[in-house]
Every structure is written in structure tokens, then in C-alpha cells.
Design a protein around this motif. Structure first.
Motif, PDB file in Angstrom:
ATOM      1  N   VAL A   1       0.856  -1.180   0.000  1.00 25.29           N
ATOM      2  CA  VAL A   1       0.000   0.000   0.000  1.00 25.29           C
ATOM      3  C   VAL A   1       0.891   1.228   0.000  1.00 25.29           C
ATOM      4  CG1 VAL A   1      -1.766   1.282   1.269  1.00 25.29           C
ATOM      5  CG2 VAL A   1      -1.802  -1.227   1.259  1.00 25.29           C
ATOM      6  N   THR A   2       0.821   2.017  -1.072  1.00 26.44           N
ATOM      7  CA  THR A   2       1.687   3.188  -1.171  1.00 26.44           C
ATOM      8  C   THR A   2       0.901   4.486  -1.227  1.00 26.44           C
ATOM      9  OG1 THR A   2       1.751   3.004  -3.559  1.00 26.44           O
ATOM     10  CG2 THR A   2       3.516   1.921  -2.343  1.00 26.44           C
ATOM     11  N   THR A   3      -0.410   4.413  -1.329  1.00 22.25           N
ATOM     12  CA  THR A   3      -1.190   5.639  -1.367  1.00 22.25           C
ATOM     13  C   THR A   3      -1.406   6.143   0.048  1.00 22.25           C
ATOM     14  OG1 THR A   3      -3.269   4.416  -1.320  1.00 22.25           O
ATOM     15  CG2 THR A   3      -2.396   5.018  -3.471  1.00 22.25           C
ATOM     16  N   LEU A   4      -1.461   7.443   0.177  1.00 17.22           N
ATOM     17  CA  LEU A   4      -1.678   8.052   1.475  1.00 17.22           C
ATOM     18  C   LEU A   4      -3.172   8.205   1.718  1.00 17.22           C
ATOM     19  CD1 LEU A   4       1.014  10.828   1.285  1.00 17.22           C
ATOM     20  CD2 LEU A   4       1.142   8.685   2.531  1.00 17.22           C
ATOM     21  N   GLU A   5      -3.562   7.991   2.934  1.00 18.02           N
ATOM     22  CA  GLU A   5      -4.960   8.143   3.313  1.00 18.02           C
ATOM     23  C   GLU A   5      -5.137   9.496   4.001  1.00 18.02           C
ATOM     24  OE1 GLU A   5      -7.222   5.808   2.609  1.00 18.02           O
ATOM     25  OE2 GLU A   5      -5.721   4.487   1.772  1.00 18.02           O
ATOM     26  N   ALA A   6      -6.303  10.079   3.872  1.00 17.74           N
ATOM     27  CA  ALA A   6      -6.600  11.272   4.653  1.00 17.74           C
ATOM     28  C   ALA A   6      -6.665  10.855   6.115  1.00 17.74           C
ATOM     29  CB  ALA A   6      -7.936  11.858   4.197  1.00 17.74           C
ATOM     30  N   PRO A   7      -6.234  11.630   7.067  1.00 17.19           N
ATOM     31  CA  PRO A   7      -5.826  13.016   7.004  1.00 17.19           C
ATOM     32  C   PRO A   7      -4.351  13.221   6.682  1.00 17.19           C
ATOM     33  CG  PRO A   7      -5.941  12.360   9.271  1.00 17.19           C
ATOM     34  CD  PRO A   7      -6.376  11.174   8.431  1.00 17.19           C
ATOM     35  N   ALA A   8      -3.576  12.145   6.594  1.00 18.88           N
ATOM     36  CA  ALA A   8      -2.145  12.294   6.336  1.00 18.88           C
ATOM     37  C   ALA A   8      -1.881  12.912   4.971  1.00 18.88           C
ATOM     38  CB  ALA A   8      -1.450  10.935   6.441  1.00 18.88           C
ATOM     39  N   ALA A   9      -2.840  12.811   4.068  1.00 20.43           N
ATOM     40  CA  ALA A   9      -2.629  13.284   2.706  1.00 20.43           C
ATOM     41  C   ALA A   9      -3.003  14.747   2.527  1.00 20.43           C
ATOM     42  CB  ALA A   9      -3.424  12.418   1.737  1.00 20.43           C
ATOM     43  N   LYS A  10      -3.092  15.488   3.610  1.00 19.50           N
ATOM     44  CA  LYS A  10      -3.391  16.912   3.508  1.00 19.50           C
ATOM     45  C   LYS A  10      -2.102  17.697   3.676  1.00 19.50           C
ATOM     46  CE  LYS A  10      -8.066  16.418   5.187  1.00 19.50           C
ATOM     47  NZ  LYS A  10      -9.009  16.708   6.259  1.00 19.50           N
ATOM     48  N   ALA A  11      -1.877  18.611   2.797  1.00 15.25           N
ATOM     49  CA  ALA A  11      -0.669  19.423   2.859  1.00 15.25           C
ATOM     50  C   ALA A  11      -0.865  20.564   3.851  1.00 15.25           C
ATOM     51  CB  ALA A  11      -0.344  19.983   1.481  1.00 15.25           C
ATOM     52  N   SER A  12       0.111  20.741   4.728  1.00 14.18           N
ATOM     53  CA  SER A  12       0.061  21.841   5.679  1.00 14.18           C
ATOM     54  C   SER A  12       0.387  23.145   4.960  1.00 14.18           C
ATOM     55  CB  SER A  12       1.071  21.598   6.795  1.00 14.18           C
ATOM     56  OG  SER A  12       2.386  21.778   6.300  1.00 14.18           O
TER      57      SER A  12
ATOM     58  N   ASN B   1       5.108  26.424  -3.275  1.00 12.96           N
ATOM     59  CA  ASN B   1       4.858  27.657  -4.031  1.00 12.96           C
ATOM     60  C   ASN B   1       6.144  28.427  -4.308  1.00 12.96           C
ATOM     61  OD1 ASN B   1       2.114  27.284  -4.290  1.00 12.96           O
ATOM     62  ND2 ASN B   1       1.635  28.402  -2.419  1.00 12.96           N
ATOM     63  N   ARG B   2       7.139  28.279  -3.435  1.00 16.95           N
ATOM     64  CA  ARG B   2       8.430  28.944  -3.642  1.00 16.95           C
ATOM     65  C   ARG B   2       9.345  28.130  -4.548  1.00 16.95           C
ATOM     66  NH1 ARG B   2      11.082  29.892   1.675  1.00 16.95           N
ATOM     67  NH2 ARG B   2       9.565  28.543   2.649  1.00 16.95           N
ATOM     68  N   GLY B   3       8.856  26.976  -5.028  1.00 15.09           N
ATOM     69  CA  GLY B   3       9.643  26.157  -5.946  1.00 15.09           C
ATOM     70  C   GLY B   3      10.590  25.193  -5.264  1.00 15.09           C
ATOM     71  N   ASP B   4      10.443  25.009  -3.950  1.00 10.85           N
ATOM     72  CA  ASP B   4      11.322  24.123  -3.188  1.00 10.85           C
ATOM     73  C   ASP B   4      10.667  22.747  -3.026  1.00 10.85           C
ATOM     74  OD1 ASP B   4      13.173  22.936  -1.558  1.00 10.85           O
ATOM     75  OD2 ASP B   4      13.021  24.416   0.064  1.00 10.85           O
ATOM     76  N   LYS B   5      10.705  21.961  -4.099  1.00 15.28           N
ATOM     77  CA  LYS B   5      10.075  20.643  -4.100  1.00 15.28           C
ATOM     78  C   LYS B   5      10.697  19.729  -3.043  1.00 15.28           C
ATOM     79  CE  LYS B   5       9.407  16.635  -7.097  1.00 15.28           C
ATOM     80  NZ  LYS B   5       9.633  16.082  -8.432  1.00 15.28           N
ATOM     81  N   LYS B   6      12.021  19.713  -2.970  1.00 16.90           N
ATOM     82  CA  LYS B   6      12.687  18.849  -1.995  1.00 16.90           C
ATOM     83  C   LYS B   6      12.378  19.280  -0.567  1.00 16.90           C
ATOM     84  CE  LYS B   6      16.451  17.367  -4.975  1.00 16.90           C
ATOM     85  NZ  LYS B   6      17.894  17.340  -5.189  1.00 16.90           N
ATOM     86  N   GLY B   7      12.337  20.568  -0.331  1.00 18.88           N
ATOM     87  CA  GLY B   7      11.987  21.073   0.993  1.00 18.88           C
ATOM     88  C   GLY B   7      10.564  20.702   1.369  1.00 18.88           C
TER      89      GLY B   7
ATOM     90  N   PHE C   1       6.856  17.456   4.490  1.00 18.44           N
ATOM     91  CA  PHE C   1       5.730  16.519   4.502  1.00 18.44           C
ATOM     92  C   PHE C   1       6.108  15.224   5.219  1.00 18.44           C
ATOM     93  CE2 PHE C   1       3.056  13.199   2.570  1.00 18.44           C
ATOM     94  CZ  PHE C   1       1.814  13.710   2.891  1.00 18.44           C
ATOM     95  N   MET C   2       7.319  14.735   4.957  1.00 19.72           N
ATOM     96  CA  MET C   2       7.775  13.515   5.613  1.00 19.72           C
ATOM     97  C   MET C   2       7.892  13.731   7.120  1.00 19.72           C
ATOM     98  SD  MET C   2      10.524  12.155   2.729  1.00 19.72           S
ATOM     99  CE  MET C   2      11.747  11.869   3.950  1.00 19.72           C
ATOM    100  N   ALA C   3       8.402  14.868   7.541  1.00 19.35           N
ATOM    101  CA  ALA C   3       8.553  15.164   8.966  1.00 19.35           C
ATOM    102  C   ALA C   3       7.198  15.278   9.659  1.00 19.35           C
ATOM    103  CB  ALA C   3       9.353  16.450   9.154  1.00 19.35           C
TER     104      ALA C   3
END
Length: 67
Positions: A13-24, A32-38, A43-45
Motif C-alpha cells: 500500500v503506497t497511497t496516502l490516506e486522509a488526514p495524512a494526505a493533507k498538505a500543511s 509555491n516557492r519552488g522548493d520541491k525537496k523542501g 511533509f515527511m517530517a
């Protein structure tokens, strides 16, 4: 949580379930600042997601904003 992540990975199972799949707001701001890795690191943290899941989630947000 670690046991649950282990079991989900073992089941493939690799899909994220809500609520974990909500971006803070912090993740959205980084993206939005273009920092994909950040954004992936934040998100991982925040959620304990794996690198693969974070990458998939962040890329799904990026696809949603291109429309």
C-alpha cells in the motif's frame, strides 16, 4: 505508527490516506516557492510518510496546480 507503516509497505500500500494526505500551509508555501525537496522533507517530517509517498504526494499537488 512505525508498525502500521511497516505493515502497509509489506502489503504494497503506497497511497496516502486522509488526514495524512493533507498538505500543511508550510508544505504548500515551500512548494509555491519552488522548493520541491523542501516540501517533501517537511511533509515527511509532519506525517511520517516514506520518501516515495512524499514524492508522489508532492508531485500530485504540482499536477493539480498546473491546470
Amino acid at each position: 505508527e512505525a508498525q502500521m507503516r511497516f505493515l502497509l509497505r509489506r502489503l504494497g500500500v503506497t497511497t496516502l490516506e486522509a488526514p495524512a494526505a493533507k498538505a500543511s500551509p508550510a508544505v504548500v508555501d515551500l512548494l509555491n516557492r519552488g522548493d520541491k525537496k523542501g516540501a517533501m522533507r517537511a511533509f515527511m517530517a509532519e506525517t511520517g510518510a516514506s520518501l516515495k509517498d512524499a514524492k508522489n504526494f508532492i508531485e500530485s499537488l504540482m499536477v493539480g496546480t498546473r491546470e
